[in-house]
Design a protein around this motif. Sequence first.
Motif, PDB file in Angstrom:
ATOM      1  N   HIS A 100       0.824  -1.209   0.000  1.00 43.73           N
ATOM      2  CA  HIS A 100       0.000   0.000   0.000  1.00 43.73           C
ATOM      3  C   HIS A 100       0.862   1.264   0.000  1.00 43.73           C
ATOM      4  O   HIS A 100       0.619   2.207  -0.766  1.00 43.73           O
ATOM      5  CB  HIS A 100      -0.913   0.013   1.230  1.00 43.73           C
ATOM      6  CG  HIS A 100      -1.744  -1.222   1.400  1.00 43.73           C
ATOM      7  ND1 HIS A 100      -1.272  -2.349   2.032  1.00 43.73           N
ATOM      8  CD2 HIS A 100      -3.004  -1.495   1.013  1.00 43.73           C
ATOM      9  CE1 HIS A 100      -2.215  -3.275   2.035  1.00 43.73           C
ATOM     10  NE2 HIS A 100      -3.293  -2.788   1.422  1.00 43.73           N
ATOM     11  N   VAL A 101       1.864   1.284   0.868  1.00 43.83           N
ATOM     12  CA  VAL A 101       2.689   2.483   1.018  1.00 43.83           C
ATOM     13  C   VAL A 101       3.454   2.769  -0.262  1.00 43.83           C
ATOM     14  O   VAL A 101       3.511   3.921  -0.735  1.00 43.83           O
ATOM     15  CB  VAL A 101       3.638   2.325   2.215  1.00 43.83           C
ATOM     16  CG1 VAL A 101       4.602   3.504   2.304  1.00 43.83           C
ATOM     17  CG2 VAL A 101       2.834   2.190   3.508  1.00 43.83           C
ATOM     18  N   GLU A 102       4.056   1.735  -0.853  1.00 46.44           N
ATOM     19  CA  GLU A 102       4.816   1.927  -2.079  1.00 46.44           C
ATOM     20  C   GLU A 102       3.922   2.426  -3.213  1.00 46.44           C
ATOM     21  O   GLU A 102       4.322   3.281  -4.016  1.00 46.44           O
ATOM     22  CB  GLU A 102       5.507   0.623  -2.486  1.00 46.44           C
ATOM     23  CG  GLU A 102       6.630   0.192  -1.557  1.00 46.44           C
ATOM     24  CD  GLU A 102       6.119  -0.422  -0.253  1.00 46.44           C
ATOM     25  OE1 GLU A 102       4.897  -0.671  -0.161  1.00 46.44           O
ATOM     26  OE2 GLU A 102       6.941  -0.640   0.663  1.00 46.44           O
ATOM     27  N   PHE A 103       2.705   1.882  -3.278  1.00 46.83           N
ATOM     28  CA  PHE A 103       1.777   2.315  -4.328  1.00 46.83           C
ATOM     29  C   PHE A 103       1.385   3.780  -4.144  1.00 46.83           C
ATOM     30  O   PHE A 103       1.340   4.547  -5.118  1.00 46.83           O
ATOM     31  CB  PHE A 103       0.527   1.431  -4.307  1.00 46.83           C
ATOM     32  CG  PHE A 103      -0.527   1.862  -5.280  1.00 46.83           C
ATOM     33  CD1 PHE A 103      -0.437   1.526  -6.618  1.00 46.83           C
ATOM     34  CD2 PHE A 103      -1.617   2.614  -4.859  1.00 46.83           C
ATOM     35  CE1 PHE A 103      -1.409   1.929  -7.526  1.00 46.83           C
ATOM     36  CE2 PHE A 103      -2.593   3.022  -5.754  1.00 46.83           C
ATOM     37  CZ  PHE A 103      -2.487   2.674  -7.096  1.00 46.83           C
ATOM     38  N   ILE A 104       1.101   4.189  -2.907  1.00 45.26           N
ATOM     39  CA  ILE A 104       0.696   5.578  -2.655  1.00 45.26           C
ATOM     40  C   ILE A 104       1.835   6.530  -2.979  1.00 45.26           C
ATOM     41  O   ILE A 104       1.626   7.583  -3.608  1.00 45.26           O
ATOM     42  CB  ILE A 104       0.230   5.734  -1.200  1.00 45.26           C
ATOM     43  CG1 ILE A 104      -1.076   4.962  -0.986  1.00 45.26           C
ATOM     44  CG2 ILE A 104       0.036   7.202  -0.852  1.00 45.26           C
ATOM     45  CD1 ILE A 104      -1.572   4.984   0.446  1.00 45.26           C
ATOM     46  N   TYR A 105       3.063   6.201  -2.580  1.00 43.95           N
ATOM     47  CA  TYR A 105       4.197   7.074  -2.888  1.00 43.95           C
ATOM     48  C   TYR A 105       4.422   7.187  -4.397  1.00 43.95           C
ATOM     49  O   TYR A 105       4.752   8.263  -4.913  1.00 43.95           O
ATOM     50  CB  TYR A 105       5.454   6.569  -2.199  1.00 43.95           C
ATOM     51  CG  TYR A 105       5.584   6.989  -0.759  1.00 43.95           C
ATOM     52  CD1 TYR A 105       5.541   8.340  -0.407  1.00 43.95           C
ATOM     53  CD2 TYR A 105       5.754   6.062   0.256  1.00 43.95           C
ATOM     54  CE1 TYR A 105       5.649   8.740   0.903  1.00 43.95           C
ATOM     55  CE2 TYR A 105       5.870   6.455   1.582  1.00 43.95           C
ATOM     56  CZ  TYR A 105       5.816   7.793   1.906  1.00 43.95           C
ATOM     57  OH  TYR A 105       5.924   8.199   3.217  1.00 43.95           O
ATOM     58  N   PRO A 128       4.086   3.073  12.104  1.00 39.70           N
ATOM     59  CA  PRO A 128       4.665   4.372  11.730  1.00 39.70           C
ATOM     60  C   PRO A 128       4.829   4.549  10.229  1.00 39.70           C
ATOM     61  O   PRO A 128       4.694   5.653   9.712  1.00 39.70           O
ATOM     62  CB  PRO A 128       6.016   4.381  12.447  1.00 39.70           C
ATOM     63  CG  PRO A 128       6.346   2.952  12.666  1.00 39.70           C
ATOM     64  CD  PRO A 128       5.041   2.256  12.884  1.00 39.70           C
ATOM     65  N   LYS A 129       5.134   3.480   9.512  1.00 41.43           N
ATOM     66  CA  LYS A 129       5.345   3.596   8.065  1.00 41.43           C
ATOM     67  C   LYS A 129       4.071   4.042   7.357  1.00 41.43           C
ATOM     68  O   LYS A 129       4.089   4.941   6.505  1.00 41.43           O
ATOM     69  CB  LYS A 129       5.826   2.258   7.514  1.00 41.43           C
ATOM     70  CG  LYS A 129       6.153   2.283   6.033  1.00 41.43           C
ATOM     71  CD  LYS A 129       6.665   0.913   5.580  1.00 41.43           C
ATOM     72  CE  LYS A 129       6.987   0.912   4.095  1.00 41.43           C
ATOM     73  NZ  LYS A 129       7.475  -0.418   3.643  1.00 41.43           N
ATOM     74  N   GLN A 130       2.952   3.449   7.741  1.00 43.30           N
ATOM     75  CA  GLN A 130       1.683   3.790   7.112  1.00 43.30           C
ATOM     76  C   GLN A 130       1.210   5.186   7.541  1.00 43.30           C
ATOM     77  O   GLN A 130       0.675   5.950   6.732  1.00 43.30           O
ATOM     78  CB  GLN A 130       0.620   2.746   7.458  1.00 43.30           C
ATOM     79  CG  GLN A 130       0.778   1.416   6.747  1.00 43.30           C
ATOM     80  CD  GLN A 130       1.914   0.569   7.292  1.00 43.30           C
ATOM     81  OE1 GLN A 130       2.460   0.856   8.371  1.00 43.30           O
ATOM     82  NE2 GLN A 130       2.289  -0.470   6.568  1.00 43.30           N
TER      83      GLN A 130
END
Length: 350
Positions: A53-58, A102-104
Amino acid sequence: MFRLLISHFHTSVTVIKNIVIYDNFESITSKTRDAYLDMIKIFENKGVQRQGHVEFIYSALRNMKEFSVEKDLEVYKALINVLPKGKYIPTNIFQSEFMHYPKQQQCAIDLLEQMEDNAVLPDEELEKILLNTFGKRGFPLRKLWRMAYWMPKFKNLSPWPLPYPLPSSTLELAKLAVTRMSTADLQTQIRVFQTRDVPDTREDTWIVSAQSKTQRRLVSEHDTSQPMYVEGTFRIWIKNVPINYFLLRADAKCRLKPDMDLDDVSNIPVPMVSFGPSKKEVLNYTSVHEQKDGVIFAICITGTSSCDSLLSWIRHLEKDGNSSLSSIPIVFSLKTAEKEMEKVVSSIVK
């Protein structure tokens, strides 16, 4: 990167035998808002157990400008909805204060930061989405509350409000820029000239000129043996669009001011009480156009920023109540290329 099997989808992705192959945002040829939202739907259709999810959003945030969606609130909501609901909500005080997941949370904060940089105001729906994702003690929700408090205060703080969206015409942008610069003198008149009205001109473009009655008086009082200068280009920003402008100026005047302190109230003469010779010194105050580094007579923006268009501007000023310009030497001191305005036009089109 992932591969997803569907029957029909947007034409911006590759379709081979009903198989849609998605590589990344950079590989999309049709960079439109619908294509951007379709990429988000593809990721959501991966299922409940999807990862990254995080990689996709960035990756989506980095490519917003290419798709022209950096100011679209609905797109930001769609990106936040990519994160699963309920999983990141803290259940005790220690998880709340030590930034649970924290990452999300940092990813959501970076998304809100990009919203703030692009002057996108959050709404109640986005608040509910963050509440269902990170809980009422999540750091992204605190960030949104601060944005909701401060951003409306700064939204209308500028004394030169601009229309939204900005006009795509370079002429209209030039009018907005000249209007902003000429607010120092309320008597300034803004005129739009055409170079074709000047005989023997080599270009056909427009000129937006600003000059006040005080500036016309300063032109008439100027010593004809001293030159004037056409200087530029200088740059003013209308939001994120740079506009080049030029000045008609001369060297600063040398004024002999009496050696007196205007703020000194220790020795105020009282009529009929203090006898003696009265002071008849009159201090002439300078206008706002008479600066320490020179006297500004007019400003302009032309469609091509060329020397020929500036020469047509001077000729138009001669007809517009500045007849003394014909007997004053004018020096053109240009510092940039003539075709720089074309870069501005291309940046607006993009």
